[in-house]
Motif scaffolding. Structure first.
Motif, PDB file in Angstrom:
ATOM      1  N   VAL A 173       0.811  -0.897  -0.021  1.00  0.00           N
ATOM      2  CA  VAL A 173       0.096   0.272  -0.295  1.00  0.00           C
ATOM      3  C   VAL A 173       0.174   1.276  -0.494  1.00  0.00           C
ATOM      4  O   VAL A 173       0.932   2.150  -0.602  1.00  0.00           O
ATOM      5  CB  VAL A 173      -1.285  -0.046   1.788  1.00  0.00           C
ATOM      6  N   ALA A 174       2.105   1.245   0.596  1.00  0.00           N
ATOM      7  CA  ALA A 174       2.981   2.506   0.759  1.00  0.00           C
ATOM      8  C   ALA A 174       3.774   3.115  -0.337  1.00  0.00           C
ATOM      9  O   ALA A 174       3.718   3.857  -0.632  1.00  0.00           O
ATOM     10  CB  ALA A 174       3.845   2.274   1.891  1.00  0.00           C
ATOM     11  N   GLY A 175       3.784   1.066  -1.128  1.00  0.00           N
ATOM     12  CA  GLY A 175       4.459   1.441  -2.680  1.00  0.00           C
ATOM     13  C   GLY A 175       3.656   2.120  -3.191  1.00  0.00           C
ATOM     14  O   GLY A 175       4.117   2.965  -4.035  1.00  0.00           O
ATOM     15  N   ALA A 176       2.129   1.538  -3.266  1.00  0.00           N
ATOM     16  CA  ALA A 176       1.218   2.690  -4.558  1.00  0.00           C
ATOM     17  C   ALA A 176       1.218   3.707  -4.228  1.00  0.00           C
ATOM     18  O   ALA A 176       1.267   4.661  -5.456  1.00  0.00           O
ATOM     19  CB  ALA A 176      -0.160   1.271  -4.245  1.00  0.00           C
ATOM     20  N   ALA A 177       1.198   4.017  -2.886  1.00  0.00           N
ATOM     21  CA  ALA A 177       1.002   5.500  -3.174  1.00  0.00           C
ATOM     22  C   ALA A 177       1.640   6.250  -3.849  1.00  0.00           C
ATOM     23  O   ALA A 177       2.113   7.538  -3.834  1.00  0.00           O
ATOM     24  CB  ALA A 177       0.542   6.014  -0.775  1.00  0.00           C
ATOM     25  N   ALA A 178       3.170   5.897  -2.848  1.00  0.00           N
ATOM     26  CA  ALA A 178       4.302   7.040  -3.499  1.00  0.00           C
ATOM     27  C   ALA A 178       4.708   6.792  -5.100  1.00  0.00           C
ATOM     28  O   ALA A 178       5.190   7.875  -5.323  1.00  0.00           O
ATOM     29  CB  ALA A 178       6.071   5.713  -2.543  1.00  0.00           C
ATOM     30  N   ALA A 179       4.181   5.587  -5.078  1.00  0.00           N
ATOM     31  CA  ALA A 179       4.271   5.820  -7.278  1.00  0.00           C
ATOM     32  C   ALA A 179       3.141   6.553  -7.509  1.00  0.00           C
ATOM     33  O   ALA A 179       3.580   6.907  -8.880  1.00  0.00           O
ATOM     34  CB  ALA A 179       4.513   3.933  -7.612  1.00  0.00           C
ATOM     35  N   GLU A 180       2.554   6.477  -7.127  1.00  0.00           N
ATOM     36  CA  GLU A 180       0.827   7.908  -7.292  1.00  0.00           C
ATOM     37  C   GLU A 180       1.609   8.967  -7.008  1.00  0.00           C
ATOM     38  O   GLU A 180       1.089   9.881  -8.321  1.00  0.00           O
ATOM     39  CB  GLU A 180      -0.440   7.513  -6.479  1.00  0.00           C
ATOM     40  N   GLY A 181       2.796   9.516  -6.794  1.00  0.00           N
ATOM     41  CA  GLY A 181       3.023  10.996  -6.380  1.00  0.00           C
ATOM     42  C   GLY A 181       2.570  10.960  -4.893  1.00  0.00           C
ATOM     43  O   GLY A 181       3.097  12.596  -4.588  1.00  0.00           O
ATOM     44  N   LYS A 182       1.737  10.386  -4.050  1.00  0.00           N
ATOM     45  CA  LYS A 182       0.981  10.876  -2.554  1.00  0.00           C
ATOM     46  C   LYS A 182       2.968  11.601  -2.062  1.00  0.00           C
ATOM     47  O   LYS A 182       3.599  10.563  -2.264  1.00  0.00           O
ATOM     48  CB  LYS A 182       1.172   9.849  -1.577  1.00  0.00           C
ATOM     49  N   SER A 183       2.631  12.362  -1.062  1.00  0.00           N
ATOM     50  CA  SER A 183       3.428  13.655  -0.315  1.00  0.00           C
ATOM     51  C   SER A 183       3.758  12.102   0.998  1.00  0.00           C
ATOM     52  O   SER A 183       3.180  11.095   1.115  1.00  0.00           O
ATOM     53  CB  SER A 183       2.678  14.916   0.544  1.00  0.00           C
ATOM     54  N   LEU A 184       4.542  12.653   1.583  1.00  0.00           N
ATOM     55  CA  LEU A 184       5.815  11.804   2.717  1.00  0.00           C
ATOM     56  C   LEU A 184       4.945  12.004   3.542  1.00  0.00           C
ATOM     57  O   LEU A 184       4.238  10.199   4.385  1.00  0.00           O
ATOM     58  CB  LEU A 184       7.023  12.058   3.557  1.00  0.00           C
ATOM     59  N   GLY A 185       4.346  12.829   3.854  1.00  0.00           N
ATOM     60  CA  GLY A 185       2.865  12.417   5.216  1.00  0.00           C
ATOM     61  C   GLY A 185       1.740  11.843   4.803  1.00  0.00           C
ATOM     62  O   GLY A 185       1.071  10.747   4.973  1.00  0.00           O
ATOM     63  N   ASP A 186       1.341  11.922   3.121  1.00  0.00           N
ATOM     64  CA  ASP A 186       0.430  10.922   2.879  1.00  0.00           C
ATOM     65  C   ASP A 186       0.657   9.962   3.001  1.00  0.00           C
ATOM     66  O   ASP A 186      -0.232   8.670   2.787  1.00  0.00           O
ATOM     67  CB  ASP A 186      -0.167  10.876   1.383  1.00  0.00           C
ATOM     68  N   VAL A 187       1.755   9.056   2.556  1.00  0.00           N
ATOM     69  CA  VAL A 187       1.787   7.856   2.504  1.00  0.00           C
ATOM     70  C   VAL A 187       1.848   7.526   3.348  1.00  0.00           C
ATOM     71  O   VAL A 187       2.402   5.507   3.996  1.00  0.00           O
ATOM     72  CB  VAL A 187       3.485   7.849   1.080  1.00  0.00           C
ATOM     73  N   LEU A 188       2.302   7.700   4.961  1.00  0.00           N
ATOM     74  CA  LEU A 188       2.841   7.604   6.091  1.00  0.00           C
ATOM     75  C   LEU A 188       1.358   6.962   5.987  1.00  0.00           C
ATOM     76  O   LEU A 188       0.898   5.993   7.516  1.00  0.00           O
ATOM     77  CB  LEU A 188       3.684   8.704   7.042  1.00  0.00           C
ATOM     78  N   ALA A 189       0.043   8.304   6.368  1.00  0.00           N
ATOM     79  CA  ALA A 189      -1.011   7.848   7.125  1.00  0.00           C
ATOM     80  C   ALA A 189      -1.493   6.411   6.470  1.00  0.00           C
ATOM     81  O   ALA A 189      -2.354   6.238   6.746  1.00  0.00           O
ATOM     82  CB  ALA A 189      -1.780   9.098   6.629  1.00  0.00           C
ATOM     83  N   GLU A 190      -1.235   6.587   5.100  1.00  0.00           N
ATOM     84  CA  GLU A 190      -1.835   5.223   4.047  1.00  0.00           C
ATOM     85  C   GLU A 190      -1.370   4.191   5.398  1.00  0.00           C
ATOM     86  O   GLU A 190      -1.634   3.148   5.590  1.00  0.00           O
ATOM     87  CB  GLU A 190      -1.779   5.165   2.736  1.00  0.00           C
ATOM     88  N   ALA A 191       0.626   3.854   5.250  1.00  0.00           N
ATOM     89  CA  ALA A 191       0.742   2.633   5.490  1.00  0.00           C
ATOM     90  C   ALA A 191       0.237   3.046   7.334  1.00  0.00           C
ATOM     91  O   ALA A 191       0.316   1.338   7.481  1.00  0.00           O
ATOM     92  CB  ALA A 191       1.872   3.428   6.227  1.00  0.00           C
ATOM     93  N   GLN A 192       0.131   3.584   8.213  1.00  0.00           N
ATOM     94  CA  GLN A 192      -0.822   3.681   9.472  1.00  0.00           C
ATOM     95  C   GLN A 192      -1.348   2.858   9.136  1.00  0.00           C
ATOM     96  O   GLN A 192      -1.555   1.918  10.048  1.00  0.00           O
ATOM     97  CB  GLN A 192       0.234   4.493  10.326  1.00  0.00           C
ATOM     98  N   SER A 193      -2.358   3.166   8.587  1.00  0.00           N
ATOM     99  CA  SER A 193      -3.827   2.750   8.626  1.00  0.00           C
ATOM    100  C   SER A 193      -4.284   1.280   8.273  1.00  0.00           C
ATOM    101  O   SER A 193      -4.390   0.591   8.891  1.00  0.00           O
ATOM    102  CB  SER A 193      -4.930   3.575   7.990  1.00  0.00           C
ATOM    103  N   VAL A 194      -3.243   0.808   7.233  1.00  0.00           N
ATOM    104  CA  VAL A 194      -2.955  -0.499   7.185  1.00  0.00           C
ATOM    105  C   VAL A 194      -2.282  -1.359   8.406  1.00  0.00           C
ATOM    106  O   VAL A 194      -2.463  -2.746   8.295  1.00  0.00           O
ATOM    107  CB  VAL A 194      -2.108  -1.011   5.827  1.00  0.00           C
ATOM    108  N   ALA A 195      -1.564  -1.212   8.307  1.00  0.00           N
ATOM    109  CA  ALA A 195      -1.076  -1.707   9.572  1.00  0.00           C
ATOM    110  C   ALA A 195      -1.836  -1.483  10.907  1.00  0.00           C
ATOM    111  O   ALA A 195      -1.809  -2.493  11.658  1.00  0.00           O
ATOM    112  CB  ALA A 195       0.534  -0.956  10.303  1.00  0.00           C
ATOM    113  N   GLY A 196      -2.980  -0.594  11.229  1.00  0.00           N
ATOM    114  CA  GLY A 196      -3.818  -0.818  12.505  1.00  0.00           C
ATOM    115  C   GLY A 196      -4.961  -1.676  12.312  1.00  0.00           C
ATOM    116  O   GLY A 196      -5.613  -1.590  13.024  1.00  0.00           O
ATOM    117  N   ALA A 197      -4.556  -2.150  10.400  1.00  0.00           N
ATOM    118  CA  ALA A 197      -5.939  -2.490  10.726  1.00  0.00           C
ATOM    119  C   ALA A 197      -5.861  -4.618  10.076  1.00  0.00           C
ATOM    120  O   ALA A 197      -6.774  -5.269   8.710  1.00  0.00           O
ATOM    121  CB  ALA A 197      -6.356  -1.807   8.760  1.00  0.00           C
ATOM    122  N   VAL A 198      -4.298  -4.930   9.906  1.00  0.00           N
ATOM    123  CA  VAL A 198      -4.148  -5.994   9.896  1.00  0.00           C
ATOM    124  C   VAL A 198      -3.677  -7.041  11.306  1.00  0.00           C
ATOM    125  O   VAL A 198      -3.285  -6.515  12.639  1.00  0.00           O
ATOM    126  CB  VAL A 198      -2.567  -6.110   9.279  1.00  0.00           C
ATOM    127  N   GLY A 199      -4.094  -8.634  11.480  1.00  0.00           N
ATOM    128  CA  GLY A 199      -3.901  -9.387  12.581  1.00  0.00           C
ATOM    129  C   GLY A 199      -3.731 -10.759  12.063  1.00  0.00           C
ATOM    130  O   GLY A 199      -3.622 -11.067  10.656  1.00  0.00           O
TER     131      GLY A 199
END
Length: 594
Positions: A173-199
């Motif tokens: 998810v973070a790699g795809a967001a970065a490839a789309e040109g998202k900012s560091l803050g946005d990539v971090l937010a998406e990564a944190q969202s996934v990290a908190g939603a997986v077990g």
């Protein structure tokens, strides 16, 4: 062909155990188009994209890594749309700070970089320290820590939840967001969202075997371990082997248990499933488990399974076992998971040969213009005493390698002795030409540098912290008195506790160092002779190390090991600390200036 001398060791297709990771990377970059290695000093083992030039990359760089032995993780997920670089440590050992920093320098441009770190103490320390140093150099760096383990009920104390195969969803998810040109803050937010939603939870039928090590007999016939990590450490429980339907049901129940609240999910929500082999599990068995898991999620939990990933994605060498990961998804997360990537290990990605390309490691400048340290032509009496103490302590650790590994194999990954021997060997080598032994503070600093360059994982960073704190205490003292040394020792131990997060009774090396420090200060303040005081401190360390047999681990990988296993062996880190203290104290007590 000359016969190989591998008596008692596991059978592996290897050459030299110490070269396994380097040779693995050589084969990987020859196999997969688009990957290259970062050449440099020996401790740097970094795989990065061929299309990223240093300092000019116009997207957020996504960097991850950790110990080797989990292939295809982490280097197999380097490629457009996923990781920009992966930092490889030795087998089951965190990569060094220098290696992480080299990766950051090699791929990070103006948009900055995101470090994705699995929740293990060594990884947190090494990646964290590298991030802070990179920030000081002007790089924009953020870090997300993934702890998706659902095996044990909360609270997890200091160590927290381990990072397992669910980390790969964060990579994607973070790699795809970065490839789309998202900012560091946005990539971090998406990564944190996934990290908190997986077990995730793992189960094993057989224990893995480290290259060059004797196969473990820890798990008997007809038994399986539930809730284990990816470093060969014991699981949370041992049970009789059950049919796969029962195993899958138990694992999913632990992941989705509403009481733990590790993964908050309601009926009707959407998920993706990863069935991950741990190294020696046939695809047939993984697919059987996948079929049962999908049916269970749909029928028993009322969840819509949107994607299924089945294969060996994050392994534990040759372990016969699997882990299940469940990720709660949204349209955005599914879009990121489906986004194209050239990472060779992500499902549906093809590979191919690559040209021989190497990138030199940019060496840091020396703003202070300091000259390299060297051994004095003639040693003072205090210099000779310091040399004798350092040499004795290092030689004691070299001699203890096998015993430390045996203890560590019962509670961790079995490499404590090897790591300590590497650090000690570096000290014994550097003492001949690098240590300014007449300058106590500078010598202590150089001992830390030797250890830092030779030892990976948590223990190397902690001993570097130990030496740096002692150096700061001694700096400016031309001829340290015994009380000066006691103060430096106390400062060093306090720093290890502060940055490592452990304290007395946590079953770590501090259980040897803390009583030694207190005893040394007390004896010297009562005007006891320095030799006797140091010996008394060493005895206190030995007693403290033995006391770890009675302790429940509250830090490090041992915190995941059942108490009945811990009660059979002392903490190897504490025993190692007691050993070098005892040898050094004996040298101080016996030394007579010529």
């Amino acid at each position: 062909m000359a016969p190989l001398s591998l008596s008692g060791a596991s059978k592996k297709f290897i050459n030299d155990v110490s070269d396994c990771v380097t040779e693995m990377i050589d084969g990987m970059v020859e196999t997969f188009q688009g990957l290259q290695r970062l050449d440099g000093f020996p401790e740097v083992k970094v795989v990065l994209r061929t299309d990223v030039s240093r300092g000019t990359y116009n997207r957020v760089a996504v960097i991850s890594g950790g110990g080797s032995g989990h292939e295809p993780a982490h280097a197999g997920y380097v490629g457009q749309g996923m990781l920009t670089a992966a930092v490889c440590g030795d087998i089951f050992a965190s990569p060094t700070v220098a290696a992480v920093l080299a990766a950051i320098r090699a791929v990070t441009g103006a948009p900055g970089c995101l470090l994705i770190v699995k929740n293990y103490t060594g990884d947190r320390l090494n990646f964290g320290l590298a991030a802070e140093q990179a920030k000081a150099e002007g790089y924009k760096v953020e870090m997300v820590i993934v702890g998706d383990d659902c095996a044990l009920p909360p609270p997890r104390g200091l160590a927290g939840r381990r990072g397992l195969a669910g980390t790969l969803f964060v990579h994607k998810v973070a790699g795809a967001a970065a490839a789309e040109g998202k900012s560091l803050g946005d990539v971090l937010a998406e990564a944190q969202s996934v990290a908190g939603a997986v077990g995730t939870m793992g189960v094993a039928l057989m224990v893995c075997t480290l290259p060059g090590a004797t196969p473990s007999d820890r798990l008997g016939a007809g038994k399986m371990e539930l809730g284990l990590g990816i470093h060969g450490e014991p699981g949370a429980a041992v049970a009789d082997v059950q049919p796969v339907d029962a195993i899958v049901s138990h694992v999913l129940q632990k992941i989705l248990d509403p009481e733990t609240q590790y993964l908050k999910i309601d009926r009707g929500e959407r998920v993706v499933l990863m069935v991950n082999g741990l190294g020696a599990t046939p695809q047939m068995e993984l697919l059987i488990a996948a079929g049962k898991a999908v049916a269970t999620l749909q029928v028993e939990y009322g969840l819509a399974v949107e994607r299924v990933y089945t294969g060996s994605f994050m392994t534990s060498l040759d372990m016969a076992g699997m882990s299940l990961s469940v990720l709660r998804v949204t349209d955005r997360i599914l879009q990121r998971l489906d986004a194209p990537t050239r990472a060779p290990a992500w499902p549906s990605c093809a590979g191919g040969p690559r040209p021989m390309i190497s990138v030199p490691v940019p060496m840091p400048s020396n703003p202070t213009n300091e000259t390299a340290p060297s051994r004095p032509a003639e040693l003072s009496e205090s210099g000779r005493l310091l040399e004798a103490a350092i040499r004795a302590g290092a030689e004691a650790l070299v001699d203890m390698e096998q015993q430390l590994n045996e203890w560590d194999a019962r509670t961790g990954d079995g490499d404590c002795g090897t790591s300590m021997r590497k650090g000690a060997a570096a000290v014994l080598d550097d003492i001949w030409h690098r240590y300014p032994l007449n300058d106590a503070a500078e010598t202590v600093k150089e001992v830390g540098a030797s250890v830092r360059h030779a030892m990976g994982g948590t223990i190397g960073v902690l001993y570097d912290v130990f030496c740096r704190a002692a150096y700061a205490s001694l700096r400016g003292t031309s001829s340290p008195s015994p009380l000066d040394w006691a103060a430096a020792f106390e400062a060093a131990v306090s720093s290890v506790s502060k940055y490592g997060g452990a304290a007395a009774g946590y079953r770590t090396m501090l259980d040897a160092l803390l009583p030694a420090s207190k005893t040394l200060t007390k004896r010297l303040q009562s005007r006891e002779s320095p030799g006797d005081a140091f010996v008394a401190a060493a005895h206190a360390a030995a007693a403290g190390a033995e006391e770890t047999l009675k302790m429940v681990a509250l830090a490090g990988r041992s915190s995941y090991v059942p108490p009945e296993v811990l009660s059979q062996v002392p903490d190897p880190g504490a025993k190692a600390a007691a050993a070098w203290l005892n040898a050094a104290a004996a040298a101080v007590a016996l030394y007579t200036p010529q």
